[in-house]
Design an enzyme around this catalytic site. Structure first.
Site, short mmCIF file in Angstrom:
data_model
loop_
_atom_site.label_atom_id
_atom_site.label_comp_id
_atom_site.label_asym_id
_atom_site.label_seq_id
_atom_site.Cartn_x
_atom_site.Cartn_y
_atom_site.Cartn_z
N ARG A 173 12.00 -19.55 12.95
CA ARG A 173 12.24 -19.79 11.51
C ARG A 173 11.24 -19.04 10.63
O ARG A 173 11.53 -18.76 9.47
CB ARG A 173 12.23 -21.29 11.22
CG ARG A 173 12.64 -21.61 9.79
CD ARG A 173 12.99 -23.07 9.55
NE ARG A 173 13.32 -23.29 8.17
CZ ARG A 173 13.89 -24.40 7.71
NH1 ARG A 173 14.18 -25.39 8.53
NH2 ARG A 173 14.16 -24.53 6.43
N HIS A 228 10.27 -16.60 -8.46
CA HIS A 228 10.09 -16.55 -7.01
C HIS A 228 10.73 -15.30 -6.38
O HIS A 228 10.10 -14.60 -5.58
CB HIS A 228 10.67 -17.83 -6.39
CG HIS A 228 10.61 -17.86 -4.89
ND1 HIS A 228 9.42 -17.91 -4.21
CD2 HIS A 228 11.59 -17.81 -3.95
CE1 HIS A 228 9.68 -17.91 -2.90
NE2 HIS A 228 10.98 -17.85 -2.73
N GLU A 284 16.42 -12.74 -1.96
CA GLU A 284 16.55 -13.55 -0.73
C GLU A 284 17.76 -13.11 0.09
O GLU A 284 17.75 -13.16 1.31
CB GLU A 284 16.69 -15.04 -1.07
CG GLU A 284 15.49 -15.66 -1.78
CD GLU A 284 14.33 -16.01 -0.84
OE1 GLU A 284 14.40 -15.73 0.38
OE2 GLU A 284 13.32 -16.55 -1.35
N ASN A 336 10.34 -16.18 6.30
CA ASN A 336 9.24 -16.01 5.33
C ASN A 336 8.93 -14.55 5.06
O ASN A 336 7.93 -14.24 4.41
CB ASN A 336 7.98 -16.72 5.85
CG ASN A 336 8.21 -18.21 6.00
OD1 ASN A 336 8.92 -18.81 5.19
ND2 ASN A 336 7.65 -18.81 7.03
N ARG A 385 11.39 -45.35 1.96
CA ARG A 385 11.19 -44.76 3.31
C ARG A 385 12.34 -43.86 3.75
O ARG A 385 12.51 -43.60 4.94
CB ARG A 385 10.93 -45.83 4.36
CG ARG A 385 9.70 -46.64 4.08
CD ARG A 385 8.99 -47.08 5.34
NE ARG A 385 7.65 -47.53 5.00
CZ ARG A 385 7.36 -48.74 4.55
NH1 ARG A 385 8.33 -49.62 4.40
NH2 ARG A 385 6.14 -49.06 4.25
N LYS A 439 14.07 -28.04 4.14
CA LYS A 439 12.68 -28.02 3.65
C LYS A 439 12.66 -28.67 2.28
O LYS A 439 13.46 -28.32 1.41
CB LYS A 439 12.17 -26.59 3.53
CG LYS A 439 11.69 -26.02 4.83
CD LYS A 439 10.96 -24.71 4.58
CE LYS A 439 10.52 -24.09 5.88
NZ LYS A 439 9.92 -22.76 5.68
N LYS A 492 21.15 -18.46 7.97
CA LYS A 492 20.16 -19.53 7.79
C LYS A 492 20.45 -20.69 8.74
O LYS A 492 19.55 -21.23 9.38
CB LYS A 492 20.18 -20.01 6.33
CG LYS A 492 19.22 -21.15 6.07
CD LYS A 492 18.00 -20.74 5.31
CE LYS A 492 16.92 -21.80 5.38
NZ LYS A 492 16.18 -21.96 4.16
N GLU A 508 10.24 -24.92 12.19
CA GLU A 508 9.43 -23.71 12.06
C GLU A 508 8.31 -23.61 13.09
O GLU A 508 7.16 -23.35 12.76
CB GLU A 508 8.86 -23.60 10.64
CG GLU A 508 8.52 -22.16 10.29
CD GLU A 508 8.29 -21.94 8.81
OE1 GLU A 508 9.22 -22.17 8.02
OE2 GLU A 508 7.18 -21.53 8.45
N HIS A 544 7.36 -13.39 1.87
CA HIS A 544 6.95 -14.58 1.13
C HIS A 544 5.44 -14.78 1.06
O HIS A 544 4.95 -15.42 0.14
CB HIS A 544 7.59 -15.84 1.72
CG HIS A 544 9.03 -16.00 1.31
ND1 HIS A 544 9.99 -15.04 1.57
CD2 HIS A 544 9.67 -16.99 0.64
CE1 HIS A 544 11.15 -15.45 1.09
NE2 HIS A 544 10.99 -16.62 0.51
N1 GLY Z 1 12.91 -20.56 2.93
C1 GLY Z 1 12.47 -20.46 4.26
C2 GLY Z 1 12.96 -21.53 5.16
O1 GLY Z 1 13.76 -22.34 4.75
O2 GLY Z 1 12.54 -21.62 6.28
#
Ligand code: GLY
Length: 361
Positions: free
Chosen positions: A243, A266, A187, A247, A123, A145, A229, A239, A250
């Site tokens: 956020r 990618h 990126e 993308n 958990r 993420k 970031k 998001e 993407h």
């Molecule tokens: N790679 C996009 C994000 O982390 O929101």
């Protein structure tokens, strides 16, 4: 030895990102100070495990830290639920429990899988990110993420789960294949286009040093990506809005990757996606040809791909666009640049403009 630390400010879940040459050597000291887990399971893949995993395990054991490494076969095709189950079983068999922690040592696949496993094993147990690809260093290791792919699409199963710390060692980039490095640079360029025109110019001006992996320039470059970031994640961790600008490129990028059967890396998908959306911005009147030619110029300068391979089936690409997890109720959202450093998010792009860019028009 130049090293810097920045913080992702998320209240009680805030964490440091250490960046510099040789920061891998600071991990043991950090763990001794913070005691994040009783024992540590270093999760890596078949490439990075032998390059850096054994060295890390030796250093940790020398410092009196209890740890073991588990590896899985490298490759995006292994970023799936079955690898997660295999790793969970291996951890349980070796006696890891809820008082222990995971250390993700590798590129984006390792980070996403290990973070996901950390979020669900017993958990949830703490984890640390040690990203070893440029892409993971500037993007996927920061922001929490986690997830795996399923046959219907990339990252369709996952969680938001923040690490306790991120260690970005510039030295490990020396063993990264050049194609992976270039993919990571897509990126990096993304951050310039979406939010920071000055950074965009920095990338154009310092191209030679960046491609030569000069650590004097890599440190400020990677630090700026992590700052951006961190700032975006602090404002919108899950998001709900802002956020989504991360993308950029993407949505089409993921579709192109999927259509290639994931043979396209990618970052190359993202490069093609960014160029496609820049064209879309001109077609739809959000931007001008002269403004968007700068996107093309920088991608070319870094020898990144621009066009969707001709052999790709448009109907198939559209199917992937609709399966993207950013697509809501059949509405495909695009992050569209208006200028370098400024984007908007819209689902109002006309179908003929989507068709045109899928045809490289
Ligand atoms: N790679 C996009 C994000 O982390 O929101």
């Amino acid at each position: 030895m130049m090293q810097e630390t920045i913080t992702v400010g998320l209240g009680e879940r805030s964490y440091p990102i250490s960046i510099g040459s040789g920061v891998l050597g600071n991990v043991s000291e950090f763990l001794l100070q913070k005691s994040i887990g009783n024992k540590y399971c270093v999760i890596s893949d078949s490439n990075v495990g032998s390059l850096y995993g054994e060295k890390l395990i030796d250093a940790m054991q020398d410092a009196g830290i209890s740890c073991e490494m588990i590896t899985f076969p490298a490759g995006e095709e292994n970023k799936n639920t079955s690898t997660v189950t295999t790793l969970a079983s291996a951890m349980a068999e070796r006696g890891f429990d809820r008082s222990d922690a995971i250390i993700a040592l590798g590129g984006g696949v390792v980070g996403d899988i290990s973070g996901f496993l950390a979020s669900i094993f017993m958990r949830g147990i703490p984890f640390i990110q040690i990203p070893t690809s440029l892409l993971a260093q500037v993007d996927s290791s920061v922001g929490g993420k986690t997830g795996v792919d399923i046959p219907q699409g990339k990252n369709l199963v996952g969680t938001f789960y923040q690490p306790q710390a991120v260690f970005i060692d510039l030295d490990v980039l020396s063993t990264l294949p050049m194609s992976e490095y270039r993919g990571g640079l897509a990126e990096v360029i993304k951050y310039g286009v979406i939010i920071d025109k000055v950074f965009f110019s920095f990338l154009l001006e310092n191209r030679a040093q960046i491609l030569a992996l000069d650590s004097d320039i890599l440190l400020p470059m990677i630090r700026r990506c992590c700052e951006i970031k961190a700032d975006v994640v602090e404002k919108d961790e899950r998001e709900g809005g802002l956020r989504r600008i991360l993308n950029f490129g993407h949505t089409i990028g993921h579709a192109v990757e999927a259509a290639s059967g994931y043979s396209l890396i990618h970052g190359y998908g993202v490069s093609i996606g960014m160029q496609a959306v820049a064209r879309m911005a001109v077609l739809s009147g959000h931007s001008t040809q002269s403004e968007m030619s700068e996107v093309e110029e920088i991608l070319k300068a870094y020898e990144l791909p621009l066009d969707i391979p001709n052999e790709f089936d448009i109907a198939q690409l559209k199917k992937y666009l609709l399966a993207d997890k950013k697509t809501v109720g059949g509405r495909v959202f695009f992050v569209i640049p208006e200028q370098i450093g400024k984007v908007i998010i819209t689902d109002k792009v006309k179908p003929e403009h989507i068709d045109a860019v899928l045809n490289n028009g």
